[in-house]
Design an enzyme around this catalytic site. Structure first.
Site, PDB file in Angstrom:
ATOM      1  N   GLU A 288     -85.799  -0.403 -38.423  1.00 20.85           N
ATOM      2  CA  GLU A 288     -85.849  -1.730 -38.933  1.00 20.85           C
ATOM      3  C   GLU A 288     -85.842  -1.760 -40.612  1.00 20.85           C
ATOM      4  OE1 GLU A 288     -88.864  -4.271 -37.172  1.00 20.85           O
ATOM      5  OE2 GLU A 288     -87.921  -4.365 -35.311  1.00 20.85           O
ATOM      6  N   GLU A 373     -85.032  -3.010 -29.270  1.00 19.52           N
ATOM      7  CA  GLU A 373     -86.209  -3.456 -29.373  1.00 19.52           C
ATOM      8  C   GLU A 373     -86.358  -4.809 -29.002  1.00 19.52           C
ATOM      9  OE1 GLU A 373     -89.442  -3.419 -32.533  1.00 19.52           O
ATOM     10  OE2 GLU A 373     -88.936  -1.415 -32.571  1.00 19.52           O
TER      11      GLU A 373
END
Ligand SMILES: [Zn+2]
Ligand SMILES: [Zn+2]
Ligand SMILES: [Zn+2]
Length: 453
Positions: A288, A373
């Protein structure tokens, strides 16, 4: 006169005594060696008959029991019964257990009964391949590597060798530096079976005492957790995602994947070389990116790492993150990477009120998307599950065959870990052990696969 009397008495006495013994000797028989009428065994006495050689008189005597004729027999243990060594008699049923052998476990195998490989619902049975004893059976869809095989990216789709699109459904570990204990065969096996998933993601944190912030010994341990996860997933007929989990939670530098570029190069080179012959491994290059990280930073990083992986495994699928915690596909839409066999990741947390439109736009623009995710709660990993929102996401993803992986396999605090916090059981994912999120996700996957229980 008295003297004579004494002499006579004495003489008589001598005569009497002297005559007595010869008389007895005369009555003794002289028996032969005897004839066996019936021989003795180890269970019955026998009879022998003697005949007097002088007068023919016969007499019978008992022949005592004979000793057993022992031999040692060995009976192997089976899964049903414990084996032993025993002393037995060759001639009778005498039996004496001398020593027990080690018990032998059932040889447990599982199989999915017809229909199995085409995605329809079958029955998974656990049984002993030796004695046939059945232990467990439940509805199951075979959806692992043996069904789909080596995958590649075709247009915006993840496809099998026949270009049929494949949707992978899975679960991600939490940070291996905290929850590496879940990476073991029993746990992953049980998790796979309970959820009927076909991919595990192994989250190797760069920071937060993770890979890049650890000394060489710990770093090696963390590497081995990922490697062992891949091997176990492979044994379980699953796909595996290697997640370079840069995040910047405790170190602002870690928000940009370029910060740990050297470590990433070395890591991806090593792991993609070690698993160069594996066709079931995906490489997620950056978890991320966030903060001031731009899409061109992400591209630059990907352009460094992809060639390293491809040198070892030319067909490996690489998953590429994007800024805003991998929740902004505008960069890839505007300026995609010039590689085949890559997919763009997207992470969503349904209670954050994130818009699904970005994913639909990316999909419509032709981007291959992989949700590596997601959760039904807030991206903090905590709070209530927004079922309405998450179901909306699932509808959009399932109808497009977009793959997704849920966060996370652990008993961490927060509603996003599937196991209850006080649960230390490692080999069961029965509902009683799961938090609401785990139960919800399990049920959802079964719905996707057409399993009704
Ligand atoms: Zn006699
Ligand atoms: Zn005997
Ligand atoms: Zn057995």
């Amino acid at each position: 006169m008295k003297k004579w009397t004494t002499l006579i008495v004495l003489a008589l006495f001598i005569c009497l005594v002297g005559c007595e013994f010869p008389t007895t000797t005369k009555e003794e028989h002289h028996y032969d060696e005897g004839t066996i009428i019936k021989d003795a065994t180890c269970t019955k006495t026998g009879i022998i008959e003697y005949t007097c050689l002088d007068c023919g008189k016969k007499k019978k005597e008992e022949i005592p029991l004979k000793d057993h004729d022992y031999e040692i027999v060995e009976v192997e243990s089976t899964c049903g019964e414990v084996g032993y060594f025993a002393r037995v008699c060759k001639n009778c049923d005498y039996f004496e257990k001398i020593q027990e052998k080690s018990p032998v476990d059932h040889v447990i195998r599982s199989k999915v009964e017809e229909p199995s490989i085409d995605g329809s619902v079958g029955t998974k049975r656990y049984y002993c391949s030796v004695c046939g004893k059945e232990f467990l059976s439940f509805p199951y869809v075979e959806n692992g590597f043996s069904r789909f095989g080596k995958l590649h990216v075709s247009g915006r789709n993840l496809v099998d060798a026949n270009n049929n699109s494949v949707q992978l459904l899975g679960i991600s570990t939490h940070g291996l530096q905290w929850f590496g204990r879940y990476v073991n065969y029993e746990t992953l096996y049980a998790c796979k079976d309970a959820f009927n998933i076909n991919v595990f993601r192994f989250s190797l944190y760069t920071a937060e005492d993770g890979y890049c912030e650890s000394g060489s010994k710990r770093r090696e341990e963390l590497y081995q957790m990922v490697a062992s996860g891949i091997r176990i997933a492979t044994e379980l007929d699953m796909y595996a995602i290697v997640d370079w989990h840069m995040l910047g939670a405790d170190d602002p530098n870690d928000k940009n994947p370029l910060y740990y570029l050297d470590e990433a190069k070395e890591f991806f080179d090593r792991i993609s070389f070690e698993f160069k012959d594996y066709d079931n491994v995906f490489y997620e290059l950056m978890n991320e990116p966030n903060g001031s990280t731009t899409w061109s930073d992400c591209k630059e990083f990907a352009e460094e790492i992809i060639p390293i992986i491809r040198k070892n495994n030319p067909d490996a699928i690489c998953l590429i993150g994007n800024p805003s915690w991998s929740a902004d596909l505008t960069g890839p839409m505007r300026s995609p990477l010039d590689y085949s066999n890559i997919m763009y990741t997207y992470h969503f947390y349904a209670a954050d009120n994130m818009t699904i439109q970005n994913v639909i736009d990316g999909y419509n623009a032709g981007l291959p998307i992989f949700i590596t995710e997601h959760g039904g709660m807030k991206s903090s990993g905590d709070g209530a599950i927004n079922e309405r929102n998450v179901n909306r996401w699932y509808e959009a993803l399932d109808s497009r065959h977009i793959s997704y992986v849920a966060w996370n396999l652990s008993n961490s605090k927060g509603s996003s870990s599937i196991l209850k916090q006080n649960i230390t059981v490692m080999n069961s994912f029965a509902d009683g052990y799961l938090k609401e999120w785990g139960i919800f996700y399990k049920k959802h996957i079964k719905q996707v696969l057409g399993i009704t229980e």
